[in-house]
Design an enzyme around this catalytic site. Structure first.
Site, PDB file in Angstrom:
ATOM      1  N   THR A 113     -18.934 -39.987 -34.461  1.00  0.00           N
ATOM      2  CA  THR A 113     -20.344 -39.825 -34.114  1.00  0.00           C
ATOM      3  C   THR A 113     -20.466 -38.601 -33.210  1.00  0.00           C
ATOM      4  O   THR A 113     -19.553 -38.292 -32.439  1.00  0.00           O
ATOM      5  CB  THR A 113     -20.887 -41.076 -33.412  1.00  0.00           C
ATOM      6  OG1 THR A 113     -20.068 -41.372 -32.277  1.00  0.00           O
ATOM      7  CG2 THR A 113     -20.890 -42.263 -34.355  1.00  0.00           C
ATOM      8  N   THR A 115     -22.043 -37.428 -30.385  1.00  0.00           N
ATOM      9  CA  THR A 115     -21.865 -37.409 -28.928  1.00  0.00           C
ATOM     10  C   THR A 115     -20.448 -37.815 -28.534  1.00  0.00           C
ATOM     11  O   THR A 115     -19.851 -37.217 -27.623  1.00  0.00           O
ATOM     12  CB  THR A 115     -22.889 -38.339 -28.258  1.00  0.00           C
ATOM     13  OG1 THR A 115     -24.209 -37.905 -28.609  1.00  0.00           O
ATOM     14  CG2 THR A 115     -22.747 -38.319 -26.743  1.00  0.00           C
ATOM     15  N   CYS A 116     -19.890 -38.808 -29.231  1.00  0.00           N
ATOM     16  CA  CYS A 116     -18.526 -39.255 -28.910  1.00  0.00           C
ATOM     17  C   CYS A 116     -17.510 -38.149 -29.180  1.00  0.00           C
ATOM     18  O   CYS A 116     -16.588 -37.926 -28.387  1.00  0.00           O
ATOM     19  CB  CYS A 116     -18.167 -40.493 -29.739  1.00  0.00           C
ATOM     20  SG  CYS A 116     -19.229 -41.914 -29.436  1.00  0.00           S
ATOM     21  N   THR A 117     -17.678 -37.443 -30.295  1.00  0.00           N
ATOM     22  CA  THR A 117     -16.684 -36.467 -30.734  1.00  0.00           C
ATOM     23  C   THR A 117     -16.826 -35.126 -30.034  1.00  0.00           C
ATOM     24  O   THR A 117     -15.828 -34.472 -29.730  1.00  0.00           O
ATOM     25  CB  THR A 117     -16.779 -36.276 -32.263  1.00  0.00           C
ATOM     26  OG1 THR A 117     -16.611 -37.547 -32.898  1.00  0.00           O
ATOM     27  CG2 THR A 117     -15.707 -35.330 -32.769  1.00  0.00           C
ATOM     28  N   LEU A 121     -15.558 -37.771 -25.552  1.00  0.00           N
ATOM     29  CA  LEU A 121     -14.087 -37.748 -25.596  1.00  0.00           C
ATOM     30  C   LEU A 121     -13.508 -36.428 -25.100  1.00  0.00           C
ATOM     31  O   LEU A 121     -12.590 -36.442 -24.259  1.00  0.00           O
ATOM     32  CB  LEU A 121     -13.608 -38.064 -27.005  1.00  0.00           C
ATOM     33  CG  LEU A 121     -12.090 -38.036 -27.227  1.00  0.00           C
ATOM     34  CD1 LEU A 121     -11.366 -38.956 -26.248  1.00  0.00           C
ATOM     35  CD2 LEU A 121     -11.752 -38.423 -28.663  1.00  0.00           C
TER      36      LEU A 121
END
Length: 286
Positions: A113, A115-117, A121
């Protein structure tokens, strides 16, 4: 003109007719939509069901509180088997975090996704050295994905590397550990699962827990799939950074006062020098 208006009206009527196509548990949808062309099963309106509220998620307990212990739940962690292939093994979350250490457990809604990637993270990978200097020994990232998705995510961000040597696949010794919580057992037991809407379902809420010797000291959360403020690595670094001791604050104030005194003295000296150089001709005495 009239033909154009009629076309718009017919288009809107078609949209409204099929807007119930993705309403959950719709018998009308089941009976009418089956057999329809796919383009007619996907309306422009009503596609996304309403997100379920926390009250509707009856099987999820309240969020974990400060002072509580992390529940002993198994997650999957990536490793290598005897043949050198990537596999996953179950491990207790407390085993991953360490029972007598200071650790951070970060929950993210899903691998790949945006924002996560692109934000969440990478922020922890970049800040890992600063966090280690602040006493953090383990940084664990958990998503509600199966281990196959987690493996591909690890490859994508460079945590798993393939080489031409004998050991062709290598899990790098990285500052973060990716964990798969495919069934959502961990995030549900933490009370930090949330419904992300149609097509996503129950996912991990975006959260960050600071854990000291098995006890939670900080609970931080962000809403939705995109927000990443409270749980960001920068915010965690700020929280963990101790304030300056009172002596340093007093010394800084003393330096500030001394600086003002010195500046005032220099200004006075310049005024006197200017007066003496001019010989007082431009000044009148009374």
């Amino acid at each position: 003109m009239a033909k154009g208006i009629l076309t718009v009206i017919l288009l809107l009527a078609s949209i409204l007719l099929y807007s119930y196509a993705f309403v959950p548990s719709s018998n009308i949808h089941d009976s009418i939509q089956r057999g329809k062309p796919l383009m007619l099963r996907i309306p422009l309106l009503g596609r996304f069901r309403k997100k379920k509220s926390k009250e509707e998620l009856v099987d999820i307990p309240p969020p974990i509180e400060i002072g509580a212990s992390i529940p002993d739940v198994d997650v999957e962690i990536l490793t290598k088997d005897e043949e050198g292939n990537i596999t996953s093994v179950p491990a207790s979350i407390n085993e991953v975090l360490g029972n007598n250490t200071k650790s951070i457990l970060i929950g993210m809604p899903g691998a790949f996704t945006p924002t996560c990637t692109k934000v969440h993270l990478p922020g922890y990978i970049s800040a890992s050295k600063s966090l280690k200097n602040l006493g953090i020994e383990n940084i664990a990232i958990v998503t509600t994905n199966d281990r196959f998705v987690t493996e591909q995510w690890a490859r994508n961000i460079g945590l798993i590397r393939e080489s031409d040597g004998e050991d062709k696949i290598e899990i790098l010794d990285t500052p973060v550990t990716l964990l798969a919580d495919g069934d959502g057992d961990l995030v549900k037991s933490l009370g930090l699962a949330d419904d992300m809407g149609f097509g996503l379902g129950i996912r991990s809420q975006r959260f960050a827990l600071i854990i000291d010797e098995g006890s939670v000291t900080n609970v931080l959360t962000d809403d939705g799939m995109e927000e990443c403020i409270e749980t960001s690595a920068i915010n965690i670094v700020n929280i963990l950074t101790p304030p300056p001791p009172p002596e340093d604050i007093m010394n800084n104030n003393e330096l500030l006062i001394d600086g003002k005194v010195i500046a005032g003295g220099v200004s006075l000296a310049l005024i006197v020098a200017a007066f003496l150089t001019s010989g007082g001709e431009n000044y009148q005495y009374y």
